[in-house]
Motif scaffolding. Structure first.
Motif, PDB file in Angstrom:
ATOM      1  N   MET A   1      75.149  44.304  33.908  1.00 56.31           N
ATOM      2  CA  MET A   1      74.771  44.074  32.520  1.00 56.31           C
ATOM      3  C   MET A   1      74.729  42.375  32.706  1.00 56.31           C
ATOM      4  N   SER A   2      73.407  41.818  32.010  1.00 56.05           N
ATOM      5  CA  SER A   2      73.285  40.490  31.951  1.00 56.05           C
ATOM      6  C   SER A   2      73.566  39.921  30.757  1.00 56.05           C
ATOM      7  N   LEU A   3      74.528  39.027  30.322  1.00 57.75           N
ATOM      8  CA  LEU A   3      74.932  38.694  29.017  1.00 57.75           C
ATOM      9  C   LEU A   3      74.454  37.069  29.194  1.00 57.75           C
ATOM     10  N   PHE A   4      74.287  36.586  27.855  1.00 61.92           N
ATOM     11  CA  PHE A   4      73.542  35.342  27.746  1.00 61.92           C
ATOM     12  C   PHE A   4      74.666  34.088  27.978  1.00 61.92           C
ATOM     13  N   HIS A   5      75.756  34.482  27.218  1.00 65.19           N
ATOM     14  CA  HIS A   5      76.865  33.536  27.177  1.00 65.19           C
ATOM     15  C   HIS A   5      77.955  33.423  28.314  1.00 65.19           C
ATOM     16  N   ALA A   6      78.731  32.545  28.668  1.00 68.39           N
ATOM     17  CA  ALA A   6      79.639  32.776  29.595  1.00 68.39           C
ATOM     18  C   ALA A   6      80.672  31.512  29.506  1.00 68.39           C
ATOM     19  N   VAL A   7      81.983  31.662  29.413  1.00 66.06           N
ATOM     20  CA  VAL A   7      82.894  30.765  29.953  1.00 66.06           C
ATOM     21  C   VAL A   7      83.469  30.854  31.186  1.00 66.06           C
ATOM     22  N   LEU A   8      83.595  29.779  31.664  1.00 62.45           N
ATOM     23  CA  LEU A   8      83.928  29.500  33.241  1.00 62.45           C
ATOM     24  C   LEU A   8      85.357  28.727  32.935  1.00 62.45           C
ATOM     25  N   TRP A   9      86.338  29.228  33.372  1.00 62.30           N
ATOM     26  CA  TRP A   9      87.797  28.497  33.578  1.00 62.30           C
ATOM     27  C   TRP A   9      87.753  28.378  35.123  1.00 62.30           C
ATOM     28  N   LEU A  10      88.354  26.999  35.411  1.00 62.98           N
ATOM     29  CA  LEU A  10      88.670  26.878  36.809  1.00 62.98           C
ATOM     30  C   LEU A  10      89.814  25.816  36.891  1.00 62.98           C
ATOM     31  N   ASP A  11      90.223  25.765  38.089  1.00 66.92           N
ATOM     32  CA  ASP A  11      91.137  24.898  38.782  1.00 66.92           C
ATOM     33  C   ASP A  11      90.858  24.643  39.931  1.00 66.92           C
ATOM     34  N   HIS A  12      91.490  24.222  40.985  1.00 65.90           N
ATOM     35  CA  HIS A  12      91.251  23.913  42.293  1.00 65.90           C
ATOM     36  C   HIS A  12      91.508  25.146  43.227  1.00 65.90           C
ATOM     37  N   HIS A  13      91.873  26.142  42.526  1.00 63.50           N
ATOM     38  CA  HIS A  13      92.390  27.108  43.453  1.00 63.50           C
ATOM     39  C   HIS A  13      91.698  28.622  43.100  1.00 63.50           C
ATOM     40  N   GLU A  14      91.158  28.752  41.877  1.00 64.44           N
ATOM     41  CA  GLU A  14      90.411  29.888  41.398  1.00 64.44           C
ATOM     42  C   GLU A  14      89.611  29.448  40.268  1.00 64.44           C
ATOM     43  N   ALA A  15      88.500  30.503  39.714  1.00 62.03           N
ATOM     44  CA  ALA A  15      87.825  30.164  38.787  1.00 62.03           C
ATOM     45  C   ALA A  15      87.556  31.681  38.134  1.00 62.03           C
ATOM     46  N   LYS A  16      87.443  31.805  36.833  1.00 60.44           N
ATOM     47  CA  LYS A  16      87.241  32.967  36.262  1.00 60.44           C
ATOM     48  C   LYS A  16      85.897  32.865  35.422  1.00 60.44           C
ATOM     49  N   VAL A  17      84.989  33.635  35.726  1.00 60.24           N
ATOM     50  CA  VAL A  17      83.501  33.837  34.661  1.00 60.24           C
ATOM     51  C   VAL A  17      83.920  35.072  33.978  1.00 60.24           C
ATOM     52  N   LEU A  18      83.734  34.703  32.606  1.00 60.14           N
ATOM     53  CA  LEU A  18      83.861  35.550  31.377  1.00 60.14           C
ATOM     54  C   LEU A  18      82.556  35.660  30.801  1.00 60.14           C
ATOM     55  N   GLN A  19      81.654  36.642  30.990  1.00 54.40           N
ATOM     56  CA  GLN A  19      80.278  36.872  30.439  1.00 54.40           C
ATOM     57  C   GLN A  19      80.592  37.514  29.190  1.00 54.40           C
ATOM     58  N   PHE A  20      79.833  37.215  28.135  1.00 53.60           N
ATOM     59  CA  PHE A  20      80.042  38.011  26.917  1.00 53.60           C
ATOM     60  C   PHE A  20      79.027  37.880  25.958  1.00 53.60           C
ATOM     61  N   ASP A  21      79.139  38.862  25.025  1.00 56.63           N
ATOM     62  CA  ASP A  21      78.580  39.243  23.795  1.00 56.63           C
ATOM     63  C   ASP A  21      79.208  39.367  22.636  1.00 56.63           C
ATOM     64  N   ALA A  22      78.737  39.876  21.551  1.00 57.15           N
ATOM     65  CA  ALA A  22      79.475  40.395  20.500  1.00 57.15           C
ATOM     66  C   ALA A  22      80.552  41.526  20.569  1.00 57.15           C
ATOM     67  N   GLU A  23      80.306  42.242  21.623  1.00 63.45           N
ATOM     68  CA  GLU A  23      80.805  43.494  21.763  1.00 63.45           C
ATOM     69  C   GLU A  23      81.483  43.620  23.399  1.00 63.45           C
ATOM     70  N   HIS A  24      81.031  42.889  24.347  1.00 65.01           N
ATOM     71  CA  HIS A  24      81.300  43.366  25.457  1.00 65.01           C
ATOM     72  C   HIS A  24      81.781  41.967  26.316  1.00 65.01           C
ATOM     73  N   VAL A  25      82.478  42.174  27.241  1.00 60.77           N
ATOM     74  CA  VAL A  25      83.117  40.924  28.091  1.00 60.77           C
ATOM     75  C   VAL A  25      83.311  41.418  29.639  1.00 60.77           C
ATOM     76  N   GLN A  26      82.541  40.851  30.532  1.00 59.49           N
ATOM     77  CA  GLN A  26      82.417  40.894  32.062  1.00 59.49           C
ATOM     78  C   GLN A  26      83.075  39.997  32.726  1.00 59.49           C
ATOM     79  N   ALA A  27      84.125  40.188  33.510  1.00 60.73           N
ATOM     80  CA  ALA A  27      84.922  39.452  34.087  1.00 60.73           C
ATOM     81  C   ALA A  27      84.858  39.139  35.617  1.00 60.73           C
ATOM     82  N   GLU A  28      84.617  38.168  36.453  1.00 62.82           N
ATOM     83  CA  GLU A  28      84.625  37.835  37.519  1.00 62.82           C
ATOM     84  C   GLU A  28      85.353  36.894  38.144  1.00 62.82           C
TER      85      GLU A  28
END
Length: 126
Positions: A1-28
């Motif tokens: 699934m390709s989503l338009f927006h994402a939020v990246l949270w990171l520190d120096h040990h790990e990162a979370k990429v959360l892609q989302f739209d109005a109804e869906h969230v895809q985490a990596e």
């Protein structure tokens, strides 16, 4: 699934990429590499490998909000500007946050993008 927006949270040990739209969230999740060597500069190489993996995870996402600690954001921004300049236009902002839950991150990012898109004249998806 390709989503338009994402939020990246990171520190120096790990990162979370959360892609989302109005109804869906895809985490990596992206973990940093740990090479325990006495070789000079190995920490820099390890950090570069980590940031390269994070950049790869952001490939194809049109707009990304980067969050996390101020130092991690600064280091990531420097890496992107120096090594992955093509990714820089996709990053629309930087916000310093501690350790929010995934739900809190997505809620904050949705608010951020609502304001960002309105200022850019982009219609809000319904």
């Amino acid at each position: 699934m390709s989503l338009f927006h994402a939020v990246l949270w990171l520190d120096h040990h790990e990162a979370k990429v959360l892609q989302f739209d109005a109804e869906h969230v895809q985490a990596e999740r992206v973990k940093s590499h740990s090479h325990h060597t006495k070789q000079r500069g190995s920490a820099v190489r390890t950090e570069h490998e980590f940031y390269a993996d994070v950049c790869d995870a952001l490939a194809g996402i049109a707009e990304v909000l980067v969050t996390g600690s101020r130092t991690a954001q600064s280091d990531f921004k420097h890496y992107v500007e120096k090594h992955r300049a093509a990714l820089a236009p996709q990053i629309v902002g930087y916000e310093t946050v501690d350790h929010p839950s995934d739900k809190q991150l997505v809620a904050m990012a949705r608010q951020y993008f609502l304001k960002h898109d309105r200022m850019a004249g982009v219609p809000t998806p319904t």
